[in-house]
Design a protein around this motif. Sequence first.
Motif, PDB file in Angstrom:
ATOM      1  N   ASP A  26      30.065  70.476  27.497  1.00 50.57           N
ATOM      2  CA  ASP A  26      29.487  69.919  28.722  1.00 50.57           C
ATOM      3  C   ASP A  26      29.119  68.451  28.530  1.00 50.57           C
ATOM      4  O   ASP A  26      29.348  67.619  29.419  1.00 50.57           O
ATOM      5  CB  ASP A  26      28.249  70.715  29.134  1.00 50.57           C
ATOM      6  N   ALA A  27      28.527  68.132  27.379  1.00 56.09           N
ATOM      7  CA  ALA A  27      28.154  66.738  27.121  1.00 56.09           C
ATOM      8  C   ALA A  27      29.390  65.843  27.073  1.00 56.09           C
ATOM      9  O   ALA A  27      29.372  64.707  27.578  1.00 56.09           O
ATOM     10  CB  ALA A  27      27.375  66.648  25.808  1.00 56.09           C
ATOM     11  N   ALA A  28      30.477  66.335  26.467  1.00 54.02           N
ATOM     12  CA  ALA A  28      31.708  65.549  26.416  1.00 54.02           C
ATOM     13  C   ALA A  28      32.291  65.357  27.814  1.00 54.02           C
ATOM     14  O   ALA A  28      32.814  64.280  28.139  1.00 54.02           O
ATOM     15  CB  ALA A  28      32.725  66.231  25.506  1.00 54.02           C
ATOM     16  N   ALA A  29      32.197  66.387  28.665  1.00 54.57           N
ATOM     17  CA  ALA A  29      32.702  66.262  30.033  1.00 54.57           C
ATOM     18  C   ALA A  29      31.897  65.216  30.809  1.00 54.57           C
ATOM     19  O   ALA A  29      32.468  64.401  31.553  1.00 54.57           O
ATOM     20  CB  ALA A  29      32.641  67.617  30.741  1.00 54.57           C
ATOM     21  N   ARG A  30      30.580  65.212  30.632  1.00 52.39           N
ATOM     22  CA  ARG A  30      29.758  64.211  31.324  1.00 52.39           C
ATOM     23  C   ARG A  30      30.048  62.813  30.809  1.00 52.39           C
ATOM     24  O   ARG A  30      30.125  61.852  31.577  1.00 52.39           O
ATOM     25  CB  ARG A  30      28.280  64.554  31.147  1.00 52.39           C
ATOM     26  N   THR A  31      30.207  62.684  29.493  1.00 50.11           N
ATOM     27  CA  THR A  31      30.501  61.374  28.913  1.00 50.11           C
ATOM     28  C   THR A  31      31.839  60.852  29.403  1.00 50.11           C
ATOM     29  O   THR A  31      31.979  59.659  29.738  1.00 50.11           O
ATOM     30  CB  THR A  31      30.495  61.467  27.378  1.00 50.11           C
ATOM     31  N   MET A  32      32.827  61.713  29.455  1.00 54.35           N
ATOM     32  CA  MET A  32      34.141  61.299  29.944  1.00 54.35           C
ATOM     33  C   MET A  32      34.071  60.900  31.416  1.00 54.35           C
ATOM     34  O   MET A  32      34.712  59.929  31.835  1.00 54.35           O
ATOM     35  CB  MET A  32      35.142  62.434  29.753  1.00 54.35           C
ATOM     36  N   MET A  33      33.267  61.609  32.206  1.00 54.40           N
ATOM     37  CA  MET A  33      33.119  61.254  33.612  1.00 54.40           C
ATOM     38  C   MET A  33      32.459  59.887  33.762  1.00 54.40           C
ATOM     39  O   MET A  33      32.898  59.050  34.549  1.00 54.40           O
ATOM     40  CB  MET A  33      32.301  62.313  34.333  1.00 54.40           C
ATOM     41  N   ASN A  34      31.397  59.644  32.983  1.00 58.86           N
ATOM     42  CA  ASN A  34      30.726  58.355  33.055  1.00 58.86           C
ATOM     43  C   ASN A  34      31.648  57.226  32.596  1.00 58.86           C
ATOM     44  O   ASN A  34      31.595  56.110  33.142  1.00 58.86           O
ATOM     45  CB  ASN A  34      29.463  58.377  32.198  1.00 58.86           C
ATOM     46  N   MET A  35      32.488  57.492  31.627  1.00 61.31           N
ATOM     47  CA  MET A  35      33.428  56.465  31.178  1.00 61.31           C
ATOM     48  C   MET A  35      34.443  56.156  32.274  1.00 61.31           C
ATOM     49  O   MET A  35      34.798  54.992  32.492  1.00 61.31           O
ATOM     50  CB  MET A  35      34.139  56.930  29.911  1.00 61.31           C
ATOM     51  N   GLN A  36      34.906  57.192  32.969  1.00 56.64           N
ATOM     52  CA  GLN A  36      35.826  56.945  34.074  1.00 56.64           C
ATOM     53  C   GLN A  36      35.156  56.172  35.199  1.00 56.64           C
ATOM     54  O   GLN A  36      35.754  55.272  35.797  1.00 56.64           O
ATOM     55  CB  GLN A  36      36.348  58.281  34.609  1.00 56.64           C
ATOM     56  N   ALA A  37      33.903  56.518  35.495  1.00 56.82           N
ATOM     57  CA  ALA A  37      33.197  55.803  36.539  1.00 56.82           C
ATOM     58  C   ALA A  37      33.011  54.342  36.168  1.00 56.82           C
ATOM     59  O   ALA A  37      33.188  53.438  37.003  1.00 56.82           O
ATOM     60  CB  ALA A  37      31.844  56.459  36.804  1.00 56.82           C
ATOM     61  N   THR A  38      32.672  54.095  34.906  1.00 55.10           N
ATOM     62  CA  THR A  38      32.512  52.713  34.447  1.00 55.10           C
ATOM     63  C   THR A  38      33.837  51.971  34.489  1.00 55.10           C
ATOM     64  O   THR A  38      33.893  50.793  34.869  1.00 55.10           O
ATOM     65  CB  THR A  38      31.941  52.707  33.019  1.00 55.10           C
ATOM     66  N   ALA A  39      34.906  52.645  34.102  1.00 54.83           N
ATOM     67  CA  ALA A  39      36.220  52.002  34.157  1.00 54.83           C
ATOM     68  C   ALA A  39      36.619  51.677  35.589  1.00 54.83           C
ATOM     69  O   ALA A  39      37.235  50.630  35.849  1.00 54.83           O
ATOM     70  CB  ALA A  39      37.260  52.914  33.498  1.00 54.83           C
ATOM     71  N   GLU A  40      36.290  52.546  36.524  1.00 55.23           N
ATOM     72  CA  GLU A  40      36.630  52.297  37.923  1.00 55.23           C
ATOM     73  C   GLU A  40      35.860  51.107  38.484  1.00 55.23           C
ATOM     74  O   GLU A  40      36.396  50.320  39.272  1.00 55.23           O
ATOM     75  CB  GLU A  40      36.329  53.542  38.756  1.00 55.23           C
ATOM     76  N   LEU A  41      34.602  50.962  38.085  1.00 50.67           N
ATOM     77  CA  LEU A  41      33.734  49.959  38.708  1.00 50.67           C
ATOM     78  C   LEU A  41      33.658  48.652  37.942  1.00 50.67           C
ATOM     79  O   LEU A  41      33.547  47.582  38.557  1.00 50.67           O
ATOM     80  CB  LEU A  41      32.318  50.533  38.869  1.00 50.67           C
ATOM     81  N   MET A  42      33.713  48.712  36.614  1.00 56.19           N
ATOM     82  CA  MET A  42      33.365  47.530  35.830  1.00 56.19           C
ATOM     83  C   MET A  42      34.367  47.170  34.745  1.00 56.19           C
ATOM     84  O   MET A  42      34.149  46.201  34.026  1.00 56.19           O
ATOM     85  CB  MET A  42      31.987  47.744  35.180  1.00 56.19           C
ATOM     86  N   ALA A  43      35.432  47.966  34.581  1.00 59.00           N
ATOM     87  CA  ALA A  43      36.396  47.637  33.527  1.00 59.00           C
ATOM     88  C   ALA A  43      37.202  46.385  33.866  1.00 59.00           C
ATOM     89  O   ALA A  43      37.594  45.635  32.978  1.00 59.00           O
ATOM     90  CB  ALA A  43      37.335  48.817  33.290  1.00 59.00           C
ATOM     91  N   VAL A  44      37.459  46.124  35.175  1.00 57.67           N
ATOM     92  CA  VAL A  44      38.159  44.917  35.609  1.00 57.67           C
ATOM     93  C   VAL A  44      37.127  43.805  35.781  1.00 57.67           C
ATOM     94  O   VAL A  44      36.098  44.013  36.439  1.00 57.67           O
ATOM     95  CB  VAL A  44      38.907  45.168  36.934  1.00 57.67           C
ATOM     96  N   PRO A  45      37.320  42.656  35.194  1.00 59.95           N
ATOM     97  CA  PRO A  45      36.328  41.578  35.318  1.00 59.95           C
ATOM     98  C   PRO A  45      36.074  41.222  36.789  1.00 59.95           C
ATOM     99  O   PRO A  45      37.006  41.073  37.582  1.00 59.95           O
ATOM    100  CB  PRO A  45      36.967  40.417  34.566  1.00 59.95           C
ATOM    101  N   GLN A  46      34.813  41.081  37.143  1.00 57.42           N
ATOM    102  CA  GLN A  46      34.428  40.722  38.505  1.00 57.42           C
ATOM    103  C   GLN A  46      34.403  39.193  38.652  1.00 57.42           C
ATOM    104  O   GLN A  46      33.994  38.474  37.740  1.00 57.42           O
ATOM    105  CB  GLN A  46      33.033  41.294  38.816  1.00 57.42           C
ATOM    106  N   ARG A  47      34.844  38.719  39.816  1.00 58.61           N
ATOM    107  CA  ARG A  47      34.930  37.275  40.074  1.00 58.61           C
ATOM    108  C   ARG A  47      34.026  36.884  41.245  1.00 58.61           C
ATOM    109  O   ARG A  47      33.833  37.680  42.173  1.00 58.61           O
ATOM    110  CB  ARG A  47      36.373  36.853  40.403  1.00 58.61           C
ATOM    111  N   LEU A  48      33.516  35.691  41.131  1.00 61.44           N
ATOM    112  CA  LEU A  48      32.737  35.097  42.214  1.00 61.44           C
ATOM    113  C   LEU A  48      33.410  33.788  42.621  1.00 61.44           C
ATOM    114  O   LEU A  48      33.698  32.941  41.774  1.00 61.44           O
ATOM    115  CB  LEU A  48      31.296  34.815  41.758  1.00 61.44           C
ATOM    116  N   LEU A  49      33.694  33.627  43.901  1.00 62.10           N
ATOM    117  CA  LEU A  49      34.341  32.425  44.439  1.00 62.10           C
ATOM    118  C   LEU A  49      33.361  31.717  45.365  1.00 62.10           C
ATOM    119  O   LEU A  49      32.864  32.323  46.325  1.00 62.10           O
ATOM    120  CB  LEU A  49      35.622  32.790  45.188  1.00 62.10           C
ATOM    121  N   PHE A  50      33.082  30.453  45.075  1.00 65.45           N
ATOM    122  CA  PHE A  50      32.160  29.645  45.888  1.00 65.45           C
ATOM    123  C   PHE A  50      32.926  28.515  46.575  1.00 65.45           C
ATOM    124  O   PHE A  50      33.806  27.881  45.982  1.00 65.45           O
ATOM    125  CB  PHE A  50      31.050  29.042  45.012  1.00 65.45           C
TER     126      PHE A  50
END
Length: 472
Positions: free
Chosen positions: A234-258
């Motif tokens: 169960d702990a491994a399943a939760r860790t893998m889910m959190n890693m996927q969530a992080t990869a979806e949201l933050m693995a690609v560098p975020q850019r700011l354009l001014f």
Amino acid sequence: MTTPILLDHIQQLVADFGSSQTGLADNVLYYESQKRPISVGVSTPPEMRDLLAQIGWCRVYVDSVEERLDIEGFRMAGEPKADTRLWEWWQSNRLDEVSSYAHTEALIHGRAYIVVSAPDPSDPLADATVPVIQVESPSTMWADIDYRTHRVKRAVRVIKGDSPFGPPVPDYVTIYLPDSTTGLLQGGADGWTVDFHASHNLGVVPVVPLLNRSRLTERYGRSEITPELRSVTDAAARTMMNMQATAELMAVPQRLLFGIKPEEIADDPTNKRKVFEAYIARILAFEDPEGKAQQFTAAELRNFTEVMQELAKQAATYTGLPPQYLAFASDNPASAEAIRSAESRLVKKAERKQRIFGGPWEQAMRIALLVMDGNIPRDARRMEVLWRDPATPTFAAKADAVVKLATASTPDGRPIIPVERARIDLGYSAEERRQMETWDKDNPVTQLAALTRPAAPRFSDTPDDEPAAEAA
């Protein structure tokens, strides 16, 4: 017409069968990697919980043990070879593959059942000289084991129907008693109608439990999928889910354009897809000198992978699986000796399971002899199961060791092991060894050696050079 005693057996056994189903579905979910932990992480929004990954460590563990449990025959007491008749019964009942199902069920649920019966005379495919030996899952069978004698007092096999309202109800039950076996259909004045009744008068219930991890205080065994293995899964399943969530949201560098106008990003600012494709482009060029771009550092996923490796090590500690089975690196080099050393605990566990499961299979064969012959021979009391070696040495290494033992000799000139023992150690089946014996007899070299072999010495007090009459 069902008797009151039979009705009492039905009611009690069906009730016990229903109580025994608790936890079986959960065991299957863990084995099939379909169990979804209730708590999937406090920092993960509900929308991301669909990313929950399923970890198959439970299946890897159970299958790794079961793959090493192969029966190759049964040997009676005092016999050098496997019993041909018992092996014929084994093969006729397709127990080569069916026994694997029984071992898997016993490892998953803690128990399975072996059922022995006489051949059905109405079955055109049945052999009148071969008993029927079947295996049953705990989801369809229950046996009442006596606390005092540790033997089965009675058993029931349940076939459930699909009920549109409420839980499924039994459509057909088979009651196994020491003197008879009765099949009953749902319905009739008493609630049940007798389908068949066979009085065998064996004195024993022809049902043998195949128990796993049983203890003196635990009559019905326990699942090999232990609570600690479930928790790390169960702990491994939760860790893998959190890693996927992080990869979806933050693995690609975020850019700011001014200071950039929308039309400078895409020719059609109202088209979100074009704007997004321009945003993730490798190169962004703008004419406006006031435009600026900044980029955040991408999220580091190493902390998740390190947690997964640590959980895999914990799973290896609980199960005894080698590191390569759980896909994490170990400090040992990948040599043949290191692999055998890593598998030593798993091999020992498989040998222990062979000893635990061997007793029920021997008892089932004794009951089969009782069914077919009406008695159990004395040499069957010390019957033993012949298991395949659960270790995994290379064939070359095994052949080298066996050849050295077969060709080396003792001080009196005898080989350390005979040729038959060498062939057994190399893993050849009984049928293959019989064929080899036939080839040996037909071999001209063997025939010539038999003709030129010196005669056995005569045991006599009379010297060879003196006539018997003179000695008298």
